[in-house]
Design an enzyme around this catalytic site. Structure first.
Site, mmCIF file in Angstrom:
data_model
loop_
_atom_site.group_PDB
_atom_site.id
_atom_site.type_symbol
_atom_site.label_atom_id
_atom_site.label_comp_id
_atom_site.label_asym_id
_atom_site.label_seq_id
_atom_site.Cartn_x
_atom_site.Cartn_y
_atom_site.Cartn_z
ATOM 1 N N GLY A 358 0.833 -1.201 0.000
ATOM 2 C CA GLY A 358 0.000 0.000 0.000
ATOM 3 C C GLY A 358 0.865 1.245 0.000
ATOM 4 O O GLY A 358 2.010 1.233 0.460
ATOM 5 N N GLY A 360 0.426 5.707 0.380
ATOM 6 C CA GLY A 360 -0.396 6.896 0.561
ATOM 7 C C GLY A 360 0.432 8.154 0.438
ATOM 8 O O GLY A 360 1.600 8.110 0.034
ATOM 9 N N SER A 362 1.589 10.097 2.789
ATOM 10 C CA SER A 362 2.637 10.298 3.793
ATOM 11 C C SER A 362 3.403 9.038 4.149
ATOM 12 O O SER A 362 4.384 9.108 4.897
ATOM 13 C CB SER A 362 2.030 10.871 5.077
ATOM 14 O OG SER A 362 1.074 9.968 5.618
ATOM 15 N N ALA A 363 2.991 7.874 3.640
ATOM 16 C CA ALA A 363 3.646 6.638 4.060
ATOM 17 C C ALA A 363 3.453 5.529 3.033
ATOM 18 O O ALA A 363 2.536 5.570 2.205
ATOM 19 C CB ALA A 363 3.106 6.189 5.423
ATOM 20 N N LYS A 379 4.432 0.270 8.347
ATOM 21 C CA LYS A 379 4.095 1.558 7.751
ATOM 22 C C LYS A 379 5.287 2.492 7.879
ATOM 23 O O LYS A 379 5.626 2.963 8.967
ATOM 24 C CB LYS A 379 2.864 2.154 8.442
ATOM 25 C CG LYS A 379 2.291 3.387 7.759
ATOM 26 C CD LYS A 379 0.974 3.792 8.378
ATOM 27 C CE LYS A 379 0.321 4.948 7.637
ATOM 28 N NZ LYS A 379 -0.983 5.323 8.220
ATOM 29 N N ASP A 480 -10.899 10.746 8.673
ATOM 30 C CA ASP A 480 -10.528 10.134 7.393
ATOM 31 C C ASP A 480 -11.149 8.748 7.254
ATOM 32 O O ASP A 480 -10.484 7.791 6.863
ATOM 33 C CB ASP A 480 -9.010 10.055 7.274
ATOM 34 C CG ASP A 480 -8.541 9.949 5.822
ATOM 35 O OD1 ASP A 480 -9.354 10.236 4.915
ATOM 36 O OD2 ASP A 480 -7.377 9.590 5.590
#
Length: 670
Positions: A358, A360, A362-363, A379, A480
């Site tokens: 995965g 995103g 920021s990570a 993460k 979120d």
């Protein structure tokens, strides 16, 4: 070492202040009550002729220290390390306990452990107590626990010391570390028989001390015997405060962010004062060493064997009671473990791209494997040179995740790493990935989520939000909620994750400040986009979008730009709501239940937030425990009217004159 000739003005500045007392001196400390200097230590209490004769003693540093900057309303971060021992009498019950105390005054009427007694003009205080007496009236969990007290002798958070192998009344030398980091509003306590700080704290509590402490506070210790008899000795003490002016102290550093530390170092800001102090003050802990005292300790240990047998039987009951205490500020022994960067790299094969599951803003998330934890989700946060450490996703998510208890519908934090330039959080691995991927991937009909699975997923997310909104001592607004942040375990049970945008409030009535609206388009409530003020009702709106997404199988915003909220509203207006069901289900669902799910989704995305239910009310409707309220025949048109100028803006595409306008202050976010 600081001495009595040092001007008091030195401590009135909000700059790093270091106190270190490997050998205690009357020049540095003021003793109260029965406290006295003995055997190169402070003895806070004395043995009394009878077990019912109380003994109270306190020791404070001679000058008050500044903790609060009134201009910024920010509290200095602080760190304290001290060693102590508790010697109990074989013929009397144990005393009440010892506490590390930060108080606004040194003169006050005392309660248990000599803590200040609450009154209209009572002393403000923070205490980390090492309690050796079981007092149910104060909410004690047993007679061997560590607890945090804030302006009350009833504990704000507590944990059983036996769960970490610590017997406070063993007579052994025990070292404690107490640390508060204002950047993430978190207080942590470590405890060990050795002088090496454990990787995992025994107690973690998320708390904002800027609302609890006064400008100047006194720092020291207090202890009392109550109706028992124990000697409470403090052998070594080090205390440091860190201010917030980065010009005088480099506290916001790329490798620190008030979260990283190496080994047992307390050099938060990498300042020269602290480095010199650490090199000078690392000394060998002092043994008691007296033959008579050693014999006394042996006799105490023998007496404690009987007590330990009794406490072991009670331990299971105590642990069960602790697990039932659902308080966001309380942390049980199941706290995340700090991991080394080498362990993280080994788990992810050096952050191999083949392990990437995965990504995103920021990570990035990697699948990893730990020998002691099995499969995990790692993460890895991106480091930005100009990132403000007080407002970054890693700090926010870490503080939020470590600050509340476990819940079956929340992704569990297993560990963390902050080493060099790496910021990493380690979570449990959920094999079915995110709801977004499972729901919207091109599947064969045999791989589509079943209707029962969808119902279970929606109710699981609801349970997580109910916990965050209502059952926590400090209310958490996720900000979120979306299908990408809902993970599915092997049985397709939903777990809500990603708290990088979360907001934590002391209670449900806390004043919300306007922020830059954060989240994902398609999930954001209209009033939140306009005002920038997050509320539980903005979370309800996002939850409603997820409900519609699960029921219809459509994305929040399709590739052609169509919005699932508008799509389902249009079907409702035409009286064809059931046509919104996901066609990939091929009719394998209960039509009444499907309509109910879509109706609940529309209620949650009502343009007027006052008309939206709470998540708990929505869950009761889904469970057929509450009736569905009537929806208007067409989508209400929401009027958002600013205070100035005297104009108004309209959101929505249908007008219903029966609906009142929605008022909110104008902001630059519109």
């Amino acid at each position: 070492m600081l001495c009595s000739s040092l001007p008091p003005l030195f401590f009135f500045l909000l700059i790093p202040s270091v106190l270190s007392f490997p050998l205690f001196s009357s020049d540095n400390l003021t003793l109260y009550g029965d406290a006295f200097f003995s055997h190169k230590a402070i003895t806070l209490t004395t043995h009394q002729p009878t077990c019912s004769s109380s003994s109270i003693g306190r020791a404070f540093f001679i000058y008050p220290l500044r903790f609060l900057d009134p201009q910024t309303n920010s509290t200095a971060s602080f760190f304290s390390r001290f060693s102590f021992s508790i010697l109990s009498s074989p013929s009397c019950p144990s005393g009440e306990g010892l506490a590390f105390l930060i108080a606004s005054s040194t003169h006050f009427p005392a309660l248990s452990m000599g803590l200040p007694q609450p009154s209209p003009n009572s002393t403000s205080f923070l205490a980390v107590e090492f309690d050796t007496n079981f007092d149910p009236s104060l909410g004690d969990i047993n007679d061997n626990h560590v607890a945090l007290d804030v302006n009350s002798a009833s504990s704000f958070a507590s944990v059983d010391a036996f769960s970490r192998g610590i017997d406070l009344k063993s007579g052994k030398l025990i070292t404690a570390w107490v640390e508060y980091r204002h950047a993430i509003k978190m207080l942590s306590v470590w405890l060990a028989y050795s002088s090496t700080r454990p990787s995992t704290p025994i107690l973690v509590s998320q708390i904002d001390l800027s609302e609890r402490l006064e400008d100047f506070m006194h720092v020291g210790f207090t202890a009392s015997n109550g109706k028992g008899s124990s000697d409470y000795l403090v052998h070594h003490w080090q205390f440091t405060t860190f201010g917030h002016d980065s010009r005088s102290m480099d506290v916001i550093d790329e490798g620190d962010c008030f979260l990283c530390y190496e080994g047992d170092s307390t050099d938060f800001g990498h300042g020269s004062n602290m480095r010199v102090n650490e090199r000078k003050k690392k000394i060998k802990e002092m043994a008691l060493g007296l033959g008579g005292l050693t014999a006394f300790v042996v006799s105490v240990l023998a007496a404690m064997i009987v007590v330990c047998v009794f406490l072991t039987r009670k331990k299971g009951v105590v642990r069960k009671n602790m697990e039932q205490r659902q308080s966001c500020g309380t942390q049980t022994s199941k706290v995340p473990t700090r991991l080394s960067l080498s362990e993280i790299k080994s788990a992810t094969m050096g952050f191999n791209r083949d392990r990437l599951v995965g990504e995103g803003a920021s990570a990035k998330v990697y699948k990893g494997y730990l020998p002691f934890g099995g499969d995990v989700a790692v993460k890895r946060f991106q480091r930005q040179k100009d990132l403000n450490c007080l407002h970054n996703p890693f700090a926010t998510e870490f503080a939020t995740m470590v600050g509340y208890l476990r819940h079956k519908n929340l992704v569990q934090l297993k560990g963390w790493c902050c080493e060099g330039k790496e910021l990493v959080l380690v979570y449990e691995f959920l094999p079915n990935g995110s709801l977004n991927k499972v729901l919207h991937r091109n599947f064969n009909s045999s791989m589509v989520l079943s209707w029962r699975q969808r119902e279970n997923i929606v109710l699981g997310v609801a349970a997580a939000l109910i916990y965050l909104h209502e059952e926590c001592e400090r209310q958490i607004i996720h900000r979120d909620v979306k299908s990408c942040n809902i993970m599915l375990d092997a049985d397709f049970n939903a777990k809500l994750g990603d708290f990088g945008l979360a907001e934590v409030y002391e209670h449900s009535c806390s004043r919300r400040e306007a922020t830059i609206p954060a989240g994902t388009m398609g999930y954001l409530a209209p009033e939140y986009v306009y005002s920038g003020v997050p509320t539980v009702k903005s979370d309800v709106y996002s939850f409603g979008v997820v409900v519609l997404e699960v029921g219809s199988g459509r994305k929040p915003v399709e590739d052609d730009g169509s919005v699932v909220v508008d799509y389902v509203w249009s079907l409702w207006e035409k009286g064809k709501l059931i046509e919104g069901a996901d066609p990939r289900l091929m009719g394998k669902y209960d039509a009444v239940d499907m309509e109910r799910m879509l109706l609940v989704g529309l209620l949650c995305v009502h343009p007027d937030q006052s008309k939206r239910p709470t998540v708990r009310e929505a869950a009761r409707m889904l469970n057929k425990e509450a009736a569905l309220p009537l929806l208007p025949p067409v989508k209400p048109r929401l009027r958002i009217r600013p205070i100035s100028p005297q104009t108004h803006h309209v959101l929505g595409d249908c007008l219903n004159t029966d609906e009142p306008p929605y008022f909110t202050p104008r902001s630059h976010f519109y």
